[in-house]
Design an enzyme around this catalytic site. Structure first.
Site, PDB file in Angstrom:
ATOM      1  N   ASP A   1      33.944  91.656  52.332  1.00 31.15           N
ATOM      2  CA  ASP A   1      34.257  91.436  53.743  1.00 31.15           C
ATOM      3  C   ASP A   1      33.177  92.106  54.599  1.00 31.15           C
ATOM      4  O   ASP A   1      33.006  93.322  54.545  1.00 31.15           O
ATOM      5  CB  ASP A   1      35.640  92.065  54.004  1.00 31.15           C
ATOM      6  CG  ASP A   1      36.079  91.951  55.438  1.00 31.15           C
ATOM      7  OD1 ASP A   1      35.308  91.466  56.286  1.00 31.15           O
ATOM      8  OD2 ASP A   1      37.225  92.371  55.714  1.00 31.15           O
ATOM      9  N   ILE A   2      32.481  91.310  55.371  1.00 33.63           N
ATOM     10  CA  ILE A   2      31.353  91.831  56.150  1.00 33.63           C
ATOM     11  C   ILE A   2      31.795  92.886  57.172  1.00 33.63           C
ATOM     12  O   ILE A   2      31.010  93.766  57.531  1.00 33.63           O
ATOM     13  CB  ILE A   2      30.599  90.663  56.832  1.00 33.63           C
ATOM     14  CG1 ILE A   2      29.187  91.080  57.219  1.00 33.63           C
ATOM     15  CG2 ILE A   2      31.358  90.115  58.027  1.00 33.63           C
ATOM     16  CD1 ILE A   2      28.281  89.913  57.601  1.00 33.63           C
TER      17      ILE A   2
ATOM     18  N   ASN B   1      30.308  80.338  67.323  1.00 33.15           N
ATOM     19  CA  ASN B   1      30.094  79.018  67.940  1.00 33.15           C
ATOM     20  C   ASN B   1      29.450  79.263  69.304  1.00 33.15           C
ATOM     21  O   ASN B   1      29.396  80.402  69.773  1.00 33.15           O
ATOM     22  CB  ASN B   1      31.424  78.249  68.039  1.00 33.15           C
ATOM     23  CG  ASN B   1      32.432  78.969  68.907  1.00 33.15           C
ATOM     24  OD1 ASN B   1      32.215  79.150  70.097  1.00 33.15           O
ATOM     25  ND2 ASN B   1      33.525  79.420  68.304  1.00 33.15           N
TER      26      ASN B   1
ATOM     27  N   GLY C   1      37.551  81.975  60.725  1.00 29.35           N
ATOM     28  CA  GLY C   1      36.600  82.415  59.698  1.00 29.35           C
ATOM     29  C   GLY C   1      36.068  83.820  59.938  1.00 29.35           C
ATOM     30  O   GLY C   1      36.793  84.720  60.371  1.00 29.35           O
ATOM     31  N   VAL C   2      34.796  83.986  59.673  1.00 27.00           N
ATOM     32  CA  VAL C   2      34.192  85.313  59.793  1.00 27.00           C
ATOM     33  C   VAL C   2      34.160  85.766  61.261  1.00 27.00           C
ATOM     34  O   VAL C   2      34.280  86.959  61.558  1.00 27.00           O
ATOM     35  CB  VAL C   2      32.790  85.321  59.124  1.00 27.00           C
ATOM     36  CG1 VAL C   2      31.763  84.535  59.899  1.00 27.00           C
ATOM     37  CG2 VAL C   2      32.320  86.741  58.877  1.00 27.00           C
ATOM     38  N   ASP C   3      34.042  84.826  62.163  1.00 26.26           N
ATOM     39  CA  ASP C   3      34.049  85.121  63.600  1.00 26.26           C
ATOM     40  C   ASP C   3      35.370  85.795  63.999  1.00 26.26           C
ATOM     41  O   ASP C   3      35.376  86.860  64.651  1.00 26.26           O
ATOM     42  CB  ASP C   3      33.849  83.787  64.350  1.00 26.26           C
ATOM     43  CG  ASP C   3      33.516  83.932  65.818  1.00 26.26           C
ATOM     44  OD1 ASP C   3      33.302  85.073  66.278  1.00 26.26           O
ATOM     45  OD2 ASP C   3      33.459  82.891  66.504  1.00 26.26           O
TER      46      ASP C   3
ATOM     47  N   SER D   1      27.289  78.884  58.463  1.00 25.00           N
ATOM     48  CA  SER D   1      27.545  77.431  58.423  1.00 25.00           C
ATOM     49  C   SER D   1      28.236  76.948  57.153  1.00 25.00           C
ATOM     50  O   SER D   1      28.460  75.741  57.007  1.00 25.00           O
ATOM     51  CB  SER D   1      26.249  76.609  58.618  1.00 25.00           C
ATOM     52  OG  SER D   1      25.814  76.649  59.958  1.00 25.00           O
TER      53      SER D   1
ATOM     54  N   VAL E   1      33.677  76.345  58.061  1.00 25.18           N
ATOM     55  CA  VAL E   1      34.095  75.234  58.928  1.00 25.18           C
ATOM     56  C   VAL E   1      32.935  74.265  59.201  1.00 25.18           C
ATOM     57  O   VAL E   1      33.151  73.053  59.315  1.00 25.18           O
ATOM     58  CB  VAL E   1      34.611  75.812  60.266  1.00 25.18           C
ATOM     59  CG1 VAL E   1      34.926  74.704  61.260  1.00 25.18           C
ATOM     60  CG2 VAL E   1      35.836  76.659  60.033  1.00 25.18           C
ATOM     61  N   TYR E   2      31.721  74.763  59.296  1.00 25.80           N
ATOM     62  CA  TYR E   2      30.581  73.906  59.649  1.00 25.80           C
ATOM     63  C   TYR E   2      30.052  73.079  58.479  1.00 25.80           C
ATOM     64  O   TYR E   2      29.149  72.259  58.647  1.00 25.80           O
ATOM     65  CB  TYR E   2      29.465  74.741  60.297  1.00 25.80           C
ATOM     66  CG  TYR E   2      29.718  75.090  61.763  1.00 25.80           C
ATOM     67  CD1 TYR E   2      30.868  74.684  62.432  1.00 25.80           C
ATOM     68  CD2 TYR E   2      28.782  75.830  62.484  1.00 25.80           C
ATOM     69  CE1 TYR E   2      31.089  75.011  63.771  1.00 25.80           C
ATOM     70  CE2 TYR E   2      28.991  76.153  63.831  1.00 25.80           C
ATOM     71  CZ  TYR E   2      30.145  75.748  64.469  1.00 25.80           C
ATOM     72  OH  TYR E   2      30.344  76.066  65.790  1.00 25.80           O
TER      73      TYR E   2
END
Ligand code: AR6
Length: 181
Positions: free
Chosen positions: A18-19, A32, A40-42, A129, A132-133
């Protein structure tokens, strides 16, 4: 964890994890263009940093309506409640085919350039990316690792925080092909 020396003074490490937990100068957020959080990570980074992070993002100027960070660019804020002192927010491309490669490389390069400007010595990336991307993992890992390898500058340690089995194995496979150590 895998460590690859890319010169006498620079290394790239790959580790599952986990970052938001990493003790580095800056962690990179796969955001985004609005920069106001997401999934997600965001979402994980915003939750761990606390509400001040969103307030700091809101202060960043819009370059066009609703766009604080165009795709391929990067912005920096403090890390607030994170262990990392800074968050570098970048926006990778939504995958549309091989033509997305230039924007993905640009997201990595812009993040490294900001870290360089601030004379940071350690930086952690997620697999930008690759959620989700929808970027295919091996293609994204090749771009990520080549761009980091080829970027000169002050960042002595670049860590990849890889969240799942699939991203871990893709980055490990590509690193074994690109790096001799
Ligand atoms: N630490 C490290 N990696 C993580 C973590 C974590 N805590 N959580 C997820 N990942 P994504 P994108 C991995 O979808 O594809 C957001 O909603 C995840 O498994 O977070 O660039 C933004 O607001 C995957 O490998 O980012 C944007 O709208 C990687 O991080 C959009 O998603 C990236 O997945 C950006 O999509």
């Amino acid at each position: 964890m895998q460590t690859h020396a890319i010169s006498d003074h620079r290394e790239i490490t790959l580790a599952r994890g986990d970052i938001t937990k990493l003790a580095v100068d800056a962690i990179v957020n796969a955001a985004n263009p609005r920069l106001l959080g997401g999934g997600g990570v965001d979402g994980a980074i915003h939750r761990a940093a606390g509400p001040s992070l969103r307030q700091a993002c809101e202060q960043l100027p819009e370059s066009s309506p609703g766009v604080r960070c165009p795709t391929g660019e990067a912005r920096i804020t403090p890390g607030f409640e994170l262990v990392a002192k800074w968050v570098i927010h970048t926006v990778g491309p939504v995958y549309r085919g091989p033509e997305s490669a230039a924007l993905l490389a640009s997201a990595y390069r812009s993040s490294l350039a900001l870290a360089n400007d601030r004379q940071l010595s350690s930086l952690a990336f997620p697999a930008i990316s690759c959620g989700v991307y929808g970027y295919p993992l091996e293609a994204a890992a090749t771009i990520a690792l080549e761009t980091c390898r080829d970027h000169g500058g002050t960042v002595a340690l670049i860590q990849f925080a890889l969240f799942g089995d699939d991203s871990c194995s893709a980055f490990t496979t590509v690193a074994a092909r690109l790096f001799s150590t």
